[in-house]
Scaffold this motif. Structure first.
Motif, mmCIF file in Angstrom:
data_model
loop_
_atom_site.group_PDB
_atom_site.id
_atom_site.type_symbol
_atom_site.label_atom_id
_atom_site.label_comp_id
_atom_site.label_asym_id
_atom_site.label_seq_id
_atom_site.Cartn_x
_atom_site.Cartn_y
_atom_site.Cartn_z
ATOM 1 N N HIS A 40 17.399 11.599 23.034
ATOM 2 C CA HIS A 40 17.163 10.111 23.186
ATOM 3 C C HIS A 40 16.254 9.860 24.304
ATOM 4 C CE1 HIS A 40 16.628 6.358 21.635
ATOM 5 N NE2 HIS A 40 17.267 5.718 22.746
ATOM 6 N N ILE A 41 16.937 10.085 25.513
ATOM 7 C CA ILE A 41 16.263 9.955 26.796
ATOM 8 C C ILE A 41 15.119 10.734 27.173
ATOM 9 C CG2 ILE A 41 16.689 10.091 29.476
ATOM 10 C CD1 ILE A 41 19.676 9.399 29.026
ATOM 11 N N PRO A 42 14.884 11.870 26.767
ATOM 12 C CA PRO A 42 13.815 12.285 26.849
ATOM 13 C C PRO A 42 12.637 11.834 26.102
ATOM 14 C CG PRO A 42 15.251 14.123 26.666
ATOM 15 C CD PRO A 42 15.839 13.018 26.376
ATOM 16 N N LEU A 43 12.955 11.273 24.972
ATOM 17 C CA LEU A 43 11.944 10.484 24.178
ATOM 18 C C LEU A 43 11.675 9.243 24.844
ATOM 19 C CD1 LEU A 43 13.142 11.378 20.437
ATOM 20 C CD2 LEU A 43 10.938 12.157 21.722
ATOM 21 N N VAL A 44 12.536 8.404 25.269
ATOM 22 C CA VAL A 44 12.369 7.139 25.697
ATOM 23 C C VAL A 44 11.558 7.394 27.294
ATOM 24 C CG1 VAL A 44 13.322 5.359 27.104
ATOM 25 C CG2 VAL A 44 14.449 6.090 25.094
ATOM 26 N N GLN A 45 11.455 8.372 27.804
ATOM 27 C CA GLN A 45 10.694 8.642 29.222
ATOM 28 C C GLN A 45 9.364 9.012 28.858
ATOM 29 O OE1 GLN A 45 13.537 11.371 31.069
ATOM 30 N NE2 GLN A 45 14.379 10.075 32.088
ATOM 31 N N LYS A 46 8.982 9.307 27.600
ATOM 32 C CA LYS A 46 7.673 9.590 27.197
ATOM 33 C C LYS A 46 6.934 8.386 26.592
ATOM 34 C CE LYS A 46 8.596 14.408 25.977
ATOM 35 N NZ LYS A 46 8.501 15.285 24.530
ATOM 36 N N MET A 47 7.639 7.082 26.690
ATOM 37 C CA MET A 47 7.022 6.332 26.074
ATOM 38 C C MET A 47 5.771 5.594 27.113
ATOM 39 S SD MET A 47 10.381 3.925 25.030
ATOM 40 C CE MET A 47 9.590 2.587 24.433
ATOM 41 N N PRO A 48 4.621 5.339 26.658
ATOM 42 C CA PRO A 48 3.783 4.777 27.153
ATOM 43 C C PRO A 48 3.818 3.760 28.142
ATOM 44 C CG PRO A 48 2.945 4.670 24.998
ATOM 45 C CD PRO A 48 4.436 5.350 25.189
ATOM 46 N N HIS A 49 3.376 3.659 29.320
ATOM 47 C CA HIS A 49 3.557 2.211 30.112
ATOM 48 C C HIS A 49 4.937 2.225 30.521
ATOM 49 C CE1 HIS A 49 -0.558 1.630 28.853
ATOM 50 N NE2 HIS A 49 -0.089 1.485 27.516
ATOM 51 N N LEU A 50 5.858 2.966 30.425
ATOM 52 C CA LEU A 50 7.444 2.535 31.115
ATOM 53 C C LEU A 50 7.490 2.564 32.397
ATOM 54 C CD1 LEU A 50 10.190 2.039 30.021
ATOM 55 C CD2 LEU A 50 10.549 4.727 30.300
ATOM 56 N N LYS A 51 7.950 1.411 33.058
ATOM 57 C CA LYS A 51 7.922 1.301 34.379
ATOM 58 C C LYS A 51 9.275 1.533 35.047
ATOM 59 C CE LYS A 51 3.740 0.414 35.349
ATOM 60 N NZ LYS A 51 2.639 1.261 35.909
ATOM 61 N N SER A 52 10.372 1.245 34.169
ATOM 62 C CA SER A 52 11.555 1.371 34.607
ATOM 63 C C SER A 52 12.517 1.814 33.309
ATOM 64 C CB SER A 52 12.182 0.288 35.367
ATOM 65 O OG SER A 52 12.286 -0.808 34.506
ATOM 66 N N PHE A 53 13.552 2.549 33.542
ATOM 67 C CA PHE A 53 14.586 2.535 32.699
ATOM 68 C C PHE A 53 15.986 3.169 33.122
ATOM 69 C CE2 PHE A 53 16.647 6.282 30.083
ATOM 70 C CZ PHE A 53 16.880 5.596 29.014
ATOM 71 N N SER A 54 16.959 2.138 32.640
ATOM 72 C CA SER A 54 18.159 2.463 33.354
ATOM 73 C C SER A 54 19.159 2.099 32.090
ATOM 74 C CB SER A 54 18.590 1.530 34.177
ATOM 75 O OG SER A 54 18.712 0.241 33.697
ATOM 76 N N VAL A 55 20.313 2.748 32.132
ATOM 77 C CA VAL A 55 21.653 2.761 31.044
ATOM 78 C C VAL A 55 22.805 2.663 31.789
ATOM 79 C CG1 VAL A 55 22.504 4.273 29.230
ATOM 80 C CG2 VAL A 55 20.059 4.715 29.777
ATOM 81 N N SER A 56 23.325 1.719 31.100
ATOM 82 C CA SER A 56 25.099 1.342 31.835
ATOM 83 C C SER A 56 25.619 2.781 31.503
ATOM 84 C CB SER A 56 25.469 0.081 31.092
ATOM 85 O OG SER A 56 25.698 0.640 29.573
#
Length: 97
Positions: A25-41
């Motif tokens: 899941h995380i590798p797919l999210v990191q490929k999302m266009p225009h993503l500036k930040s991503f964090s997971v609790s």
């Protein structure tokens, strides 16, 4: 900044969920266009005033509304139906935008 907040319910098998989330899941999210930040609790989640229970909360940050609207374009890296079924068949998922 615009954020997508994803609330993950408590999975039946937390180890399997964590492994899938990290490896797929995380590798797919990191490929999302225009993503500036991503964090997971990580760790226990307490919501003041009630609500939950939740296992994880993910925050995806975008600079502007246009960036979010672009997510509906065909180039967005989508999960296959089998991939989603594997990840989320045992837990409720709520997405709030």
């Amino acid at each position: 900044m615009y954020q997508i907040i994803v609330l993950y319910g408590v999975p039946t098998d937390s180890e399997a969920f964590d492994q899938y989330y990290k490896d797929v899941h995380i590798p797919l999210v990191q490929k999302m266009p225009h993503l500036k930040s991503f964090s997971v609790s990580e760790g226990p989640i307490t919501i003041i005033g009630g609500g939950g229970p939740y296992y994880r909360i993910a925050l995806l940050g975008y600079e502007d509304l246009k960036s979010l609207e672009d997510l509906n374009r065909p180039r967005f890296p989508r999960h296959s139906p089998g991939s989603l079924r594997n990840a989320f068949q045992t837990l409720p998922v709520t997405a709030d935008c």
